[in-house]
Design an enzyme around this catalytic site. Structure first.
Site, mmCIF file in Angstrom:
data_model
loop_
_atom_site.group_PDB
_atom_site.id
_atom_site.type_symbol
_atom_site.label_atom_id
_atom_site.label_comp_id
_atom_site.label_asym_id
_atom_site.label_seq_id
_atom_site.Cartn_x
_atom_site.Cartn_y
_atom_site.Cartn_z
ATOM 1 N N ILE A 57 -120.135 -21.330 124.962
ATOM 2 C CA ILE A 57 -120.883 -21.212 123.714
ATOM 3 C C ILE A 57 -121.693 -22.490 123.465
ATOM 4 O O ILE A 57 -122.809 -22.437 122.951
ATOM 5 C CB ILE A 57 -119.911 -20.974 122.533
ATOM 6 N N TYR A 212 -101.980 -22.687 121.252
ATOM 7 C CA TYR A 212 -103.390 -22.510 120.892
ATOM 8 C C TYR A 212 -103.514 -22.206 119.396
ATOM 9 O O TYR A 212 -104.316 -22.816 118.685
ATOM 10 C CB TYR A 212 -104.012 -21.377 121.718
ATOM 11 N N LYS A 216 -105.420 -24.357 116.378
ATOM 12 C CA LYS A 216 -106.541 -23.811 115.605
ATOM 13 C C LYS A 216 -106.212 -23.775 114.107
ATOM 14 O O LYS A 216 -107.099 -23.968 113.279
ATOM 15 C CB LYS A 216 -106.916 -22.418 116.127
ATOM 16 N N THR A 249 -116.421 -15.919 127.600
ATOM 17 C CA THR A 249 -116.616 -17.196 128.305
ATOM 18 C C THR A 249 -115.427 -17.426 129.243
ATOM 19 O O THR A 249 -114.467 -16.656 129.242
ATOM 20 C CB THR A 249 -116.689 -18.382 127.323
HETATM 21 N N1 LIG Z 1 -114.653 -17.524 123.434
HETATM 22 C C1 LIG Z 1 -114.080 -17.070 122.333
HETATM 23 O O1 LIG Z 1 -113.868 -15.875 122.164
HETATM 24 C C2 LIG Z 1 -113.678 -18.011 121.233
HETATM 25 C C3 LIG Z 1 -113.093 -17.463 120.086
HETATM 26 C C4 LIG Z 1 -112.711 -18.320 119.057
HETATM 27 C C5 LIG Z 1 -112.919 -19.681 119.206
HETATM 28 N N2 LIG Z 1 -113.471 -20.186 120.325
HETATM 29 C C6 LIG Z 1 -113.660 -21.635 120.415
HETATM 30 O O2 LIG Z 1 -114.974 -21.941 120.809
HETATM 31 C C7 LIG Z 1 -115.001 -23.205 121.454
HETATM 32 C C8 LIG Z 1 -115.806 -23.121 122.749
HETATM 33 O O3 LIG Z 1 -115.200 -22.222 123.625
HETATM 34 P P1 LIG Z 1 -115.931 -21.438 124.792
HETATM 35 O O4 LIG Z 1 -115.593 -20.021 124.604
HETATM 36 O O5 LIG Z 1 -117.336 -21.853 124.890
HETATM 37 O O6 LIG Z 1 -115.071 -21.969 126.033
HETATM 38 P P2 LIG Z 1 -115.464 -22.527 127.462
HETATM 39 O O7 LIG Z 1 -116.596 -21.763 128.036
HETATM 40 O O8 LIG Z 1 -114.182 -22.576 128.201
HETATM 41 O O9 LIG Z 1 -115.972 -24.001 127.141
HETATM 42 C C9 LIG Z 1 -115.089 -24.973 126.691
HETATM 43 C C10 LIG Z 1 -115.817 -26.295 126.573
HETATM 44 O O10 LIG Z 1 -114.877 -27.287 126.156
HETATM 45 C C11 LIG Z 1 -114.954 -28.385 127.012
HETATM 46 N N3 LIG Z 1 -113.690 -29.094 127.152
HETATM 47 C C12 LIG Z 1 -112.467 -28.582 127.429
HETATM 48 N N4 LIG Z 1 -111.558 -29.580 127.538
HETATM 49 C C13 LIG Z 1 -112.236 -30.737 127.331
HETATM 50 C C14 LIG Z 1 -111.868 -32.100 127.330
HETATM 51 N N5 LIG Z 1 -110.616 -32.508 127.562
HETATM 52 N N6 LIG Z 1 -112.819 -33.020 127.068
HETATM 53 C C15 LIG Z 1 -114.094 -32.646 126.854
HETATM 54 N N7 LIG Z 1 -114.499 -31.380 126.844
HETATM 55 C C16 LIG Z 1 -113.591 -30.430 127.092
HETATM 56 C C17 LIG Z 1 -115.391 -27.815 128.339
HETATM 57 O O11 LIG Z 1 -115.955 -28.836 129.112
HETATM 58 P P3 LIG Z 1 -115.764 -28.916 130.720
HETATM 59 O O12 LIG Z 1 -116.976 -28.289 131.289
HETATM 60 O O13 LIG Z 1 -115.661 -30.371 130.997
HETATM 61 O O14 LIG Z 1 -114.508 -28.174 131.061
HETATM 62 C C18 LIG Z 1 -116.385 -26.762 127.899
HETATM 63 O O15 LIG Z 1 -117.641 -27.339 127.660
HETATM 64 C C19 LIG Z 1 -113.525 -23.589 121.663
HETATM 65 O O16 LIG Z 1 -113.165 -24.522 120.659
HETATM 66 C C20 LIG Z 1 -112.797 -22.290 121.455
HETATM 67 O O17 LIG Z 1 -111.478 -22.485 120.993
HETATM 68 C C21 LIG Z 1 -113.873 -19.381 121.348
#
Ligand SMILES: NC(=O)c1ccc[n+]([C@@H]2O[C@H](COP(=O)([O-])OP(=O)(O)OC[C@H]3O[C@@H](n4cnc5c(N)ncnc54)[C@H](OP(=O)(O)O)[C@@H]3O)[C@@H](O)[C@H]2O)c1
Ligand SMILES: *[C@@H]1O[C@H](CO)[C@@H](O)[C@H](O)[C@H]1NC(C)=O
Ligand SMILES: *[C@@H]1O[C@H](CO)[C@@H](O)[C@H](O)[C@H]1NC(C)=O
Ligand SMILES: *[C@@H]1O[C@H](CO)[C@@H](O)[C@H](O)[C@H]1NC(C)=O
Length: 333
Positions: A57, A212, A216, A249
């Site tokens: 995202i 998790y 949150k 994602t």
């Molecule tokens: N997808 C959903 O349905 C959903 C629903 C509710 C909330 N969210 C929230 O949305 C946010 C983004 O999620 P996403 O779906 O885009 O997930 P994603 O594609 O897995 O991306 C996660 C991001 O977090 C970074 N990250 C993880 N661990 C890290 C660390 N130790 N230090 C720095 N960066 C780190 C990753 O960087 P790297 O490239 O370095 O790994 C990546 O850029 C999260 O907070 C998630 O909880 C997502």
């Protein structure tokens, strides 16, 4: 080896709980997705910081911030990956704004302090902080600082980062006459969360989905507490928590759902571009000016779990967090 039935039972209960929450969230997306309209505002000269902007995202949020002509600072573990992301966005024809990457590992207090120092040297005024980096359902491990990784990356690290960047956000908000904004990317999974004050690391009986949900819920408790402190001090900064929707994602790579039914996420989930819309709404909407402390989904304020409104829990967690990250006065050096 004895089978730990209690642990298995707990894990199964959480799994079922998540399917219920996930299904409800998907239904919410279907019913209210039409409210999600991307309305960008030109903000030349504004500086935005986003954690985890190289994948998922976050990439779509970076793209939109650039379209708004902002300067975007991406905090990521691998700055090469961050730079490739910027190139990819440029190759799609987005020419406005500017972007740079700084090294940031949210699992390390030391790295967060270095990142904040690097940002502050170059940018004494900030206008947006998007706490987006997150992990989901990872196996038990402790960070170098000794905290369970969901709790450390999703919650503690962002608390520390927010503390370190708050003075610069106050400057940014003050100079514009528009509040600077902090956006916490939380999740509807907070509903399943409980704060285990006796054992934040949940090492007694670790279930990843419980960890998790705890992280949150902690984010949401933090958002509420911080907003109340910011209002007391008339600080020109406001804070929002956002549920981006159920978004397809890599976050779901390790889930049973994606392993058994890989066709479900592309069919039922939002795309990352759709997931970014509510985050942009929280960043930019004039309707939200002066109204922080709330929880948004599909570009509108919705009710969060009452657990996040419990002031006793907010204060207790706030005090524990300040001890852990060694912050005496939050937002002050
Ligand atoms: N997808 C959903 O349905 C959903 C629903 C509710 C909330 N969210 C929230 O949305 C946010 C983004 O999620 P996403 O779906 O885009 O997930 P994603 O594609 O897995 O991306 C996660 C991001 O977090 C970074 N990250 C993880 N661990 C890290 C660390 N130790 N230090 C720095 N960066 C780190 C990753 O960087 P790297 O490239 O370095 O790994 C990546 O850029 C999260 O907070 C998630 O909880 C997502
Ligand atoms: C930020 O600061 C650290 C040390 O304080 C340094 O090693 C790092 O290279 C700096 N720059 C970037 C782009 O992250
Ligand atoms: C939420 O907001 C506060 C700042 O308002 C921040 O310190 C906290 O860690 C954030 N948590 C997340 C990532 O939601
Ligand atoms: C998740 O799965 C996809 C597709 O199978 C893969 O391309 C990607 O590298 C994986 N990501 C992570 C972080 O494991």
């Amino acid at each position: 080896m004895a089978i730990n039935w209690k642990l298995i039972f707990k894990a199964v209960c959480y799994e079922i709980y998540y399917y219920v929450i996930g299904a409800a969230a998907i239904v919410e997306d279907f019913m209210n997705g039409h409210r999600n309209k991307l309305e960008l505002v030109q903000r030349p000269g504004d500086v935005a910081v986003i954690t985890g902007g190289a994948r998922g995202i976050g990439v779509e949020v970076v793209k939109n911030l650039l379209k708004c002509d902002m300067h975007v600072i991406i905090g990521c573990r691998n700055t090469k990956a961050g730079e490739r992301t910027i190139e990819r966005i440029r190759s799609l024809g987005v020419t406005s704004g500017s972007a740079e990457c700084f090294t940031l590992d949210m699992a390390s207090f030391k790295s967060i302090k270095e990142f904040a120092a690097n940002v502050t040297v170059k940018h004494p005024a900030l206008h947006l902080l998007i706490n987006n980096a997150g992990i989901m359902f990872v196996p038990f491990s402790l960070t170098e600082d000794g905290y369970e990784s969901h709790f450390a990356v999703n919650y503690l690290g962002h608390c520390l980062l927010t503390h370190l960047l708050l003075p610069q956000l106050k400057v940014g908000g003050h100079s514009r006459g528009l509040n600077a904004r902090i956006i916490n990317v939380s999740s509807s999974a907070h509903v399943a969360g409980n704060i285990n004050f006796k054992d934040f690391n949940l090492k007694e009986m670790y279930v990843a989905s419980e960890a998790y949900a705890q992280s949150k819920l902690a984010q949401l408790l933090f958002t509420k507490k911080l907003e109340s402190l910011l209002r007391e001090s008339d600080s020109h900064v406001q804070v929002h928590a956002v549920h981006p929707g159920v978004v397809n994602t890599d976050l779901f790579n390790d889930t049973t759902l994606k392993k058994i039914f890989p066709w479900v996420p592309p069919l039922l989930f939002k795309t990352p571009a759709q997931g970014a819309i509510t985050i942009m709404h929280a960043c930019l909407s004039p309707l939200l000016e002066g109204c922080g402390g709330n929880y948004l989904s599909n570009s509108r304020v919705i009710a969060n779990s009452p657990k996040a409104d419990n002031k006793v829990t907010q204060d207790k967690l706030w005090d524990a967090m300040r001890k852990i990250v060694e912050v005496h006065m939050f937002g002050e050096m």
